[in-house]
Design a protein around this motif. Sequence first.
Motif, mmCIF file in Angstrom:
data_model
loop_
_atom_site.group_PDB
_atom_site.id
_atom_site.type_symbol
_atom_site.label_atom_id
_atom_site.label_comp_id
_atom_site.label_asym_id
_atom_site.label_seq_id
_atom_site.Cartn_x
_atom_site.Cartn_y
_atom_site.Cartn_z
ATOM 1 N N THR A 144 4.318 5.272 -1.910
ATOM 2 C CA THR A 144 3.539 4.046 -1.711
ATOM 3 C C THR A 144 2.982 3.541 -3.039
ATOM 4 O O THR A 144 3.036 2.343 -3.341
ATOM 5 C CB THR A 144 2.384 4.300 -0.706
ATOM 6 O OG1 THR A 144 2.948 4.887 0.462
ATOM 7 C CG2 THR A 144 1.668 3.020 -0.340
ATOM 8 N N LYS A 151 5.881 1.983 -4.942
ATOM 9 C CA LYS A 151 6.332 0.715 -4.330
ATOM 10 C C LYS A 151 5.408 -0.415 -4.793
ATOM 11 O O LYS A 151 5.863 -1.489 -5.209
ATOM 12 C CB LYS A 151 6.301 0.852 -2.792
ATOM 13 C CG LYS A 151 6.721 -0.382 -2.045
ATOM 14 C CD LYS A 151 6.444 -0.257 -0.556
ATOM 15 C CE LYS A 151 4.967 -0.513 -0.293
ATOM 16 N NZ LYS A 151 4.495 -0.586 1.030
ATOM 17 N N ASN A 152 4.106 -0.150 -4.779
ATOM 18 C CA ASN A 152 3.149 -1.201 -5.144
ATOM 19 C C ASN A 152 3.018 -1.387 -6.658
ATOM 20 O O ASN A 152 2.760 -2.499 -7.125
ATOM 21 C CB ASN A 152 1.802 -0.923 -4.492
ATOM 22 C CG ASN A 152 1.865 -1.172 -2.986
ATOM 23 O OD1 ASN A 152 2.403 -2.195 -2.557
ATOM 24 N ND2 ASN A 152 1.371 -0.244 -2.201
#
Length: 423
Positions: A399, A402-403
């Motif tokens: 996560t 991804k960000n």
Amino acid sequence: MNILLLGSGGREHALAWKISQSPKLTKLYIAPGNAGTALAGNNVSLPSDDFDRIGEFVIREKINMVVVGPEDPLVRGIADYFLQDPVLMHIPVIGPSKKAAMLEGSKEFAKGFMIRHHIPTARYKSVTFPRITEGIRFLDTLQPPYVLKANGLAAGKGVLIIDNLFDARDELHQILSGKFGDAGKTVVIEEFLSGIELSVFVITDGKTYKLLPEAKDYKRIGEGDTGPNTGGMGAVSPVPFADTHFMKKVEDRIIVPTIRGLQDEGIEYKGFIFFGLINCHGEPYVIEYNARLGDPESEVVLPRLRTDLVDLLEGVASGTLADKTVVIDDRFVTTVMLASGGYPGSYEKGKEITGLDRVSGSVVFHAGTKQDVDRLVTNGGRVMAVSSYGNTMQEALATSYKNAAVIEFENKYYRPDIGFDVK
Ligand code: AMP
Ligand code: GLY
């Protein structure tokens, strides 16, 4: 209650984020803060070294507590400044006195403290210029690599790890001759400890302490822990090798003797203690103490704290920390630091940051950012930390990465391998 938080980095945004969730909070001010802290409270442009102006602000705005993020105001004595003033003495400062902050501000003091209290640490010798030959003789007794540390605060640059004896002697001479200014008038020469590092945090009211989540940070700029040191390029918590057995050794041999040692020496300590530890074949040793939380460790430690931080800080201020309970989130939290290209060398500021609206599932803590009218721009080497929860470290990292990819600014750089050695 009204709180004034000092500092302007990712650690302070994480503190502001956590403090702002407290039902006990009325108003939060951050001095000087960054574009991220402005989302959690009100930034005020007070320099953190101007104690007179900070004091005036505290009285004028009816501040009930001052929380100190970075080491600098502590080492320069902000807690003592408040205590010697008849009005300010009633406003608690979360952060140790000048004397206690010497655990961070003077490596020689920290080493002496550890020896007095039988706390495991590397063998060392502390020397000044007139005693340089003793230093050289001590170097001769060590195996390479050699560790030389300027005694005082040297903006994170005062520790040298040198491969050969000839260069170590030469560097010792250079530091004692003023390479790091006054910070290097005394040099601590240490035996090199080999192992894996971790950061352990406690909060203390001087009588008792509460353990906070531990973390591991990634200090080098390059993949695989290569290249120059930085303030920290990412962090993970929990640290898988810091299991119950290891943490019991840390508490019994390091944390408890530290708290007791401070009491025995009559040094009042109210605030956070950061134990920079190294795990050598299962045995914990202290590399350094810091008188504050870590950065970027705060960006993984504070999200794992379920307890109201303001309630804990009140316990610190009133000496009732023993009555509080700390609840920790079992999940992993990871953070990936987005940096300006060129950092930790020279880099450009003022690059527009976009894409924050496309972030999902992470909390973004600003480090070096600034609001420039209607644009958010970079304002430091470390720009923002992308923190994420996960049931596994891999999930949290996926996560964060991804960000990290959707936030954009010119010359953005981040390490692709946070957690690589403990996954
Ligand atoms: P310090 O500023 O004391 O934390 O030192 C900076 C870094 O140097 C630490 O995070 C370690 O990676 C390394 N270091 C410091 N002291 C030692 C030591 N005695 N043995 C091995 N590495 C060390
Ligand atoms: N990340 C290490 C420090 O805050 O000193």
